[in-house]
Design an enzyme around this catalytic site. Sequence first.
Site, PDB file in Angstrom:
ATOM      1  N   LYS A  30       0.852  -1.193   0.000  1.00 33.61           N
ATOM      2  CA  LYS A  30       0.000   0.000   0.000  1.00 33.61           C
ATOM      3  C   LYS A  30       0.884   1.238   0.000  1.00 33.61           C
ATOM      4  CE  LYS A  30      -4.057   1.699   2.604  1.00 33.61           C
ATOM      5  NZ  LYS A  30      -4.915   1.426   3.785  1.00 33.61           N
ATOM      6  N   SER A  42      -9.543   1.406   2.521  1.00 38.91           N
ATOM      7  CA  SER A  42      -8.678   2.193   1.674  1.00 38.91           C
ATOM      8  C   SER A  42      -7.554   1.378   1.042  1.00 38.91           C
ATOM      9  CB  SER A  42      -8.048   3.330   2.493  1.00 38.91           C
ATOM     10  OG  SER A  42      -7.211   2.795   3.500  1.00 38.91           O
ATOM     11  N   SER A  82      -9.972  -0.692   6.793  1.00 38.76           N
ATOM     12  CA  SER A  82      -9.368  -0.578   5.461  1.00 38.76           C
ATOM     13  C   SER A  82      -8.758  -1.868   4.936  1.00 38.76           C
ATOM     14  CB  SER A  82      -8.302   0.530   5.458  1.00 38.76           C
ATOM     15  OG  SER A  82      -8.914   1.795   5.430  1.00 38.76           O
TER      16      SER A  82
END
Lengths: 554, 554
Positions: A172, A249, A273
């Site tokens: 990420k 996310s 997330s």
Amino acid sequence: MAEPIEPEAVYADDGEALPADLRAAFDAYERALAVDDLAALDAAFAPGPGTIRADGTGVLVGHDAISRFRGSRGGVAPRVIERLEARRLAPQTWLLVATSRYAAGGTGVQTQVWQRVTTGSADTDAGRWVITAAHVTPRAQAFDRSIWRTVGDPLYQGAWEGPLAGLTVAVKDLFAIRGYRIGAGNPTWLEQSRPETTSAPAVADLLRAGASLRGIARTDELAYSVAGANAHYGTPPNGAVPGALPGGSSSGPASAVATGQADVALATDTAGSIRVPASYQGLWGLRTTHGLVPRQGLLPLAQSFDTVGWLTRDGATLERVVAAALGADGDPDLDGGAGPDGAASLPWHLAIPREVLAVAEPGTAAALAALVARLRGVDDAPAVEEVDIGDLAAYAEPFRVVQAAEAWRNHGAWVTANPGALGAPVAHRMQQASTVTAAQEAAAREELALRREHLRAVVTDRVLLMPTVPGPAPSRATSGGDGAAAAADDLRVRTLRTTTPASAAGLPSISVPLVRVTGASGAPAPVGLCLTAASGSDLALVQLARRLADLLGP
Amino acid sequence: MAEPIEPEAVYADDGEALPADLRAAFDAYERALAVDDLAALDAAFAPGPGTIRADGTGVLVGHDAISRFRGSRGGVAPRVIERLEARRLAPQTWLLVATSRYAAGGTGVQTQVWQRVTTGSADTDAGRWVITAAHVTPRAQAFDRSIWRTVGDPLYQGAWEGPLAGLTVAVKDLFAIRGYRIGAGNPTWLEQSRPETTSAPAVADLLRAGASLRGIARTDELAYSVAGANAHYGTPPNGAVPGALPGGSSSGPASAVATGQADVALATDTAGSIRVPASYQGLWGLRTTHGLVPRQGLLPLAQSFDTVGWLTRDGATLERVVAAALGADGDPDLDGGAGPDGAASLPWHLAIPREVLAVAEPGTAAALAALVARLRGVDDAPAVEEVDIGDLAAYAEPFRVVQAAEAWRNHGAWVTANPGALGAPVAHRMQQASTVTAAQEAAAREELALRREHLRAVVTDRVLLMPTVPGPAPSRATSGGDGAAAAADDLRVRTLRTTTPASAAGLPSISVPLVRVTGASGAPAPVGLCLTAASGSDLALVQLARRLADLLGP
């Protein structure tokens, strides 16, 4: 935009000439694609539930599903038809295979079955040509920039030996990787950042264990969203449900794993997330105990809740990763799952929070009930009961306040200095965050401390079992429009009420793809079931989840 | 490998059940794919010239073309059919749309038209089901590792303004890029290399002019080949001719540009490594005057001939790049094309070397003759004559000797220290290079000096015009097999005889996609025409090539 269409060759192998009105319908469809004329495109596809449209993201069945997809996609890049192969399959049925050359380089292919139909009010007596099935391959992109920012073969080589050798990781875009910048899902942030001089421990640990980095994957801006959309780089595809949101996310790393482009996602979970995209895309995803995995080199959103975790396609790989990352090998305190304040083994006793069931969609609740019923007939099944954990808003609301206060402390100066840099939803959230007062924050922290102690007590002798989120991944199309915006807000509220209790209490929580329901498009879609257990029991929790999955069979 | 096939749903929209024998044929085809049973796969596709197979690389037409492609591809990764949609289009004609889920993650889609046919000796009276058209989308890869090693959005941001702003560059994996290693097309080389601390001037100049790097693209190993195949990373796709070799050694950057994944290839040409892929893939490609572009930060193959150059999809972009990279803006010595020893403008007078025509394929020679005939009818056409440049072997043979001697001096120690690291063709070439004696090298250099002076004299008052290579890109399939190996060797010899005169003389040489011939698969394929001019005339040569292309029209 629309350039003349002069294909190189048109012929049918039985000598039958391509009918002029079919050729005209094909050309009109191509022109409608060029200008994204949704009404004309809808009319070109056969009405009814049997019409098919396929591409690399999956198959849509039924005129309505195809129409919804199209509305969320935008037009097709300028191109000309370079070659057209036509085959008559039946008197009123033709197959057209068209090669396009794009103005910006590259070629695409579309295969279409055209049939003359007489249904529909606008038809003449002779009927009209419509597409009853299409398979589309757009021009190749170097890579999917909605999933990735940078990708390599590998991007970063790990140790040549180790428990994770051979696994590729999508990181990420919040973690420091030596030599690379952190982008945080925002181009202005990326532009202003500098290459990192040291990799985050969460990254380095995976490399040392033998995994390699496949690439840096997208995040919702500053990780401050669970939708999985990004205003700058596009919305990553859902690897399990064509046309659905990926969840966020950790959208990019999750989509990378679900589509087979990486084996492991290294991600973060503040308010859900990791768990939300795991549920939406049928993955295994672990949010770790708060504080268990070091957060150095990680761009923070809200330090009181930020945790590191991983997503994989299967439980065995997740257990390998968790064991390696938590250094369990040979460490008696961790091996078998005993953490700082966890138990050596977790209770084989599941409890379903009634309050979470109440905000779940009916199909999800029914799927969970059916799973519990199946468990009753299985040897060695865990005890399953229902439990009260208290009003979900009593978790979610103080959580929201503290998260907002910390997010503003972390990023408020940057947001203020860069007006217009954030997409609308995250900008709006940051604007709200800026209004939190110190008194509000203090009160919320007091409330949260009570909720934390309460939930920690609940999991001392049981493991919570609940739907990870209220339902399957929503359609990407519902992320636009007026009534749709209200529906999206409502879904966000119900989702966060489901995910924040574990976040508020800092507990490890794993989403496991154990059930399927009817998705937004009418096709089956995964929903995760979430197991939440005592602090520090992370590895034992993964093992318990695998035991449960094994009991339920494939 | 073959797992049970249990799709989720099988239905036809008119209520007609999928015939059991069609279902069996579909399942048998899927099993044949799993084990790469070429005979069964060939039998599954309808015989004859009308059968179609389409995928992202293009459309193959005819059973034989499809069969040749398959033989060069290898099998399909393990997968199960997850969903099957079936539609009856006519009594003996069905459309099947199947979604596959791969064991290693990701999904694919295949659309097939199945028809019951009675042709073919093995058929029963009732006929058998065959595929008459197929469109295949395999599972998504993070990126095409045959084209790229590392790729980003961007990988390296250039200046925000400049003449090349907005252009993306694929850099051949021989150039130093700060922070990245050089891989040279070989995994052992890559493993032993260290990140570069400074970018090569050829890279930095593009960045300073506003271009950004899209990624690092593959090369034939150590750039010592013109085929475009790589034993370690696969053969990049030909962006113009499905199933054909891409040409090398600048295979990756050329394929990146031809497939629209980058706008500019930064590449090198020693014996033809820019011109060959430009010709094979319908690109514009310039080999610059030897010594004109600095070679610092470039891994050498043979310094006496190594040059830097670029490939693009169109002439206007190439001229922008050349003008910016050569610093022509505002420099009176370079603007308009005057170089160190070039003329301010080139003669509008083309000469075709008879010796090159003699090794060209008949179709290529005919296409060039037709182009010359067209020119005769055009206003402001250049004078075109034929010219003798001398025996091509007299260029190619001493060139080969000196190139080999330098290649061994550059890389012999590494080749010796890493036995087995190189793929067979390049290893064989290196082994031969190791046998060149000092006396042989000295004699070859003397011969080359004579050839160089001779060719430089030829281009003082004319520009050479010739086919870039003898013919269109050969099929990938011909790179395997015994007789095929001999044919490939013969093609290599004829190709190098065509390309080495310019290399031996250090002259700038541009390949322009001006003609199309019938390719290996029977479909039209590009062949480049090469213009070679006086030393230092690089920019003027690009402008002359554009003038010629404009005369000939689209």
